[in-house]
Design an enzyme around this catalytic site. Structure first.
Site, PDB file in Angstrom:
ATOM      1  CG  HIS A 182      64.006  48.787  52.730  1.00  0.00           C
ATOM      2  ND1 HIS A 182      63.681  49.424  53.893  1.00  0.00           N
ATOM      3  CD2 HIS A 182      63.455  47.550  52.823  1.00  0.00           C
ATOM      4  CE1 HIS A 182      62.969  48.621  54.657  1.00  0.00           C
ATOM      5  NE2 HIS A 182      62.825  47.474  54.025  1.00  0.00           N
ATOM      6  CG  ASP A 203      47.461  39.280  33.830  1.00  0.00           C
ATOM      7  OD1 ASP A 203      47.210  40.311  33.184  1.00  0.00           O
ATOM      8  OD2 ASP A 203      46.686  38.816  34.692  1.00  0.00           O
ATOM      9  NE  ARG A 207      38.630  44.424  37.662  1.00  0.00           N
ATOM     10  CZ  ARG A 207      37.977  45.390  37.017  1.00  0.00           C
ATOM     11  NH1 ARG A 207      38.614  46.195  36.194  1.00  0.00           N
ATOM     12  NH2 ARG A 207      36.680  45.545  37.180  1.00  0.00           N
ATOM     13  CE1 TYR A 227      40.529  38.762  38.643  1.00  0.00           C
ATOM     14  CE2 TYR A 227      40.000  36.598  37.759  1.00  0.00           C
ATOM     15  CZ  TYR A 227      39.642  37.903  38.027  1.00  0.00           C
ATOM     16  OH  TYR A 227      38.397  38.349  37.680  1.00  0.00           O
ATOM     17  CG  ASN A 245      47.895  41.269  37.087  1.00  0.00           C
ATOM     18  OD1 ASN A 245      48.624  41.318  36.112  1.00  0.00           O
ATOM     19  ND2 ASN A 245      46.578  41.282  36.996  1.00  0.00           N
TER      20      ASN A 245
END
Length: 142
Positions: free
Chosen positions: A22, A30, A107, A129, A131
C-alpha cells in the site's frame, strides 16, 4: 498461461505488482524516459504502448483511495497544450472503476518522484508527456 491477464503484462511485472505494498508507486514510462538513470528496478516492456500496459495494471492493482491524487502526470511543455493520451488515461482509469484524480508535476519533480518509486516500467510509447505514476491502494473485503 493465465486467464484474464493482458499479453503485455509480463511475469516480471506481475512479480513487481505483487511485491508492492500500500502506497508504493510504480512509474509507467514512455520511450523517451531516462529510466535506467532514475531507478534500479526496471521492467522492460519494449514494443508495447503505454495505454495497454496501464489498462492491464489497472485490472490487477487498485489505486490508493486514501490520498487525494493516486495518479501523477508529467506536466507538458509549451509545445503541447494537453496531450491527447491523457484523455485515454482518464477513460481507462474510469473504466477500471477508479476515480481519475491526478497531480501534475513538472518534468524535474516527476524525475525526482520516479527515483523514489518502487519500479519503472519502460514502454515504446511515442506520445510526448505520456509518463504516469500510480500509487497502489488496498483491496477491501466486501
Amino acid at each position: 498461461m493465465l486467464k484474464h491477464i493482458k499479453p503485455c503484462i509480463s511475469p516480471e511485472l506481475l512479480k513487481v505488482l505483487m511485491e508492492m505494498g500500500h502506497s508504493d508507486e510504480i512509474v509507467i514510462a514512455d520511450g523517451n524516459f531516462p529510466a535506467a538513470s532514475h531507478n534500479e528496478k526496471i521492467v522492460r516492456l519494449d514494443g508495447n504502448d503505454l495505454a495497454s500496459i496501464l489498462e492491464g495494471i489497472l485490472f490487477l492493482m487498485p489505486l490508493d483511495t486514501y490520498v487525494e491524487n493516486p495518479i501523477c502526470l508529467m506536466m507538458h511543455g509549451k509545445e503541447v497544450e494537453r496531450p491527447q493520451i491523457w484523455k485515454e488515461y482518464e477513460e481507462l482509469v474510469t473504466k477500471s472503476e477508479n476515480v481519475f484524480k491526478a497531480e501534475y508535476l513538472s518534468r524535474e519533480s516527476f524525475y525526482e518522484r520516479a527515483k523514489k518509486a518502487y519500479a519503472i516500467v519502460t514502454t515504446s510509447e511515442k506520445a510526448l508527456y505520456a509518463n504516469i505514476i500510480l500509487k497502489k491502494g488496498v483491496i477491501v473485503e466486501e
